[in-house]
Design an enzyme around this catalytic site. Structure first.
Site, PDB file in Angstrom:
ATOM      1  N   GLY A  43       0.857  -1.174   0.000  1.00  0.00           N
ATOM      2  CA  GLY A  43       0.000   0.000   0.000  1.00  0.00           C
ATOM      3  C   GLY A  43       0.890   1.221   0.000  1.00  0.00           C
ATOM      4  N   ASP A 237       7.990   4.699  -3.577  1.00  0.00           N
ATOM      5  CA  ASP A 237       7.524   4.938  -2.210  1.00  0.00           C
ATOM      6  C   ASP A 237       8.698   5.154  -1.266  1.00  0.00           C
ATOM      7  OD1 ASP A 237       4.883   4.702  -2.996  1.00  0.00           O
ATOM      8  OD2 ASP A 237       4.812   2.544  -2.585  1.00  0.00           O
ATOM      9  N   GLY A 270       9.960  -6.747  -3.073  1.00  0.00           N
ATOM     10  CA  GLY A 270       8.898  -6.312  -2.192  1.00  0.00           C
ATOM     11  C   GLY A 270       8.706  -4.810  -2.210  1.00  0.00           C
TER      12      GLY A 270
END
Length: 290
Positions: A43, A237, A270
């Site tokens: 997320g 991110d 990941g």
């Protein structure tokens, strides 16, 4: 990076990533054979919160998980990284998920199902108090945009720096643009938003393996260190979280350090798990500069 320890609030999404590895991304209508499957907490909101915390900031998270098993794991992942979860609510139903396919060239495609993230449609008095006490509010667009607008306007009224990563990209309400201090986009998002980006005081554009550029109090580009990319899923991110963590060191220092953070994340698989600690990022910086 300096020893500053900014207080960052991330309002955003938290998902369980369902990751498939495959030699090449499928074309429309094509079936390909995968080589591996894993689940990993993700997320964009959670990823950026974890990256900022690992980079040295004091981070609180506002959002929602479902009352399923994924929700329990997602909460543990945030707290395990040092993120304050007191404003993370549990909603009835499923947590958000992201179906991610990664190919052998480290390119990816992602489909997100919002789940509990879609229920973040109001901010409580406690949520607003957390925002008012922050130095930076960092948001994305995987939760309802109206909630982001409310949060940004409230943050602005309390002199909190507002940082927006408008992903997944969409038309931005005038009120959101007006309340944004720092905009973090990739090249495709910058093109999609067009002239809107010029309405924001500070704009940072990530350029993938080429680095990033800044337009604001000055204009400059920063080259990325050369790395062997494994998975680019969490690189953007990691960049955003590290940028927020050292924003008060000044745009040039912050962008340079965030660029290294993004490159480091690309070397590991990941999303939330790929971001580096302050020591990891500093080590890559030192190696790149000789």
């Amino acid at each position: 990076m300096s020893a500053s320890n900014p207080r960052i609030v991330v309002l955003g999404s938290v998902n369980m990533d369902l990751i498939t590895r495959t030699p090449s991304l499928p074309d429309p209508g094509e079936t390909v054979l995968g080589t591996a499957f894993t689940t990993s907490p993700g997320g964009k909101g959670s990823n950026q919160a974890i990256a900022a915390a690992k980079a040295g900031a004091a981070v609180s998270f506002i959002g929602a998980v479902g009352d399923d098993e994924f929700g329990k794991t997602l909460r543990r992942t945030l707290t395990g990284a040092g993120v304050d979860d007191r404003a993370l609510r549990t909603a009835a139903g499923s947590s958000g998920i992201a179906a991610i396919t990664v190919d052998d060239h480290a390119e990816n495609s992602i489909v997100v199902v919002a789940g509990a993230n879609e229920r973040v449609r109001d901010l409580t008095a406690d949520d607003l108090a957390v925002i008012a006490d922050a130095d930076i509010l960092l948001c994305q667009l995987e939760i309802p945009v109206d909630t982001v607008v409310i949060a940004f306007e409230y943050a602005r009224s309390h002199r909190v720096v507002t940082m927006l990563n408008p992903s997944p990209v969409q038309d931005l309400p005038d009120a959101l643009v007006a309340a944004t201090d720092v905009l973090v986009v990739n090249e495709a998002e910058e093109t999609r938003l067009g002239g809107r980006v010029n309405e924001v005081a500070h704009v940072i554009t990530t350029l993938g393996a080429r680095g990033s550029r800044y337009r604001g109090s000055e204009s400059f580009e920063v080259a990325a260190p050369s790395v062997d990319a494994v998975d680019t899923t969490g690189a953007g991110d990691a960049f955003a979280g590290a940028l927020a963590a050292c924003w008060f060191d000044g745009p040039r220092s912050a962008v340079e350090w965030a660029c290294i953070a993004g490159s480091f994340a690309a070397t590991r698989p990941g999303a939330s798990t790929s971001s580096g600690t302050r020591a990891d990022i500093d080590a890559l910086r030192d190696a790149a500069t000789g």
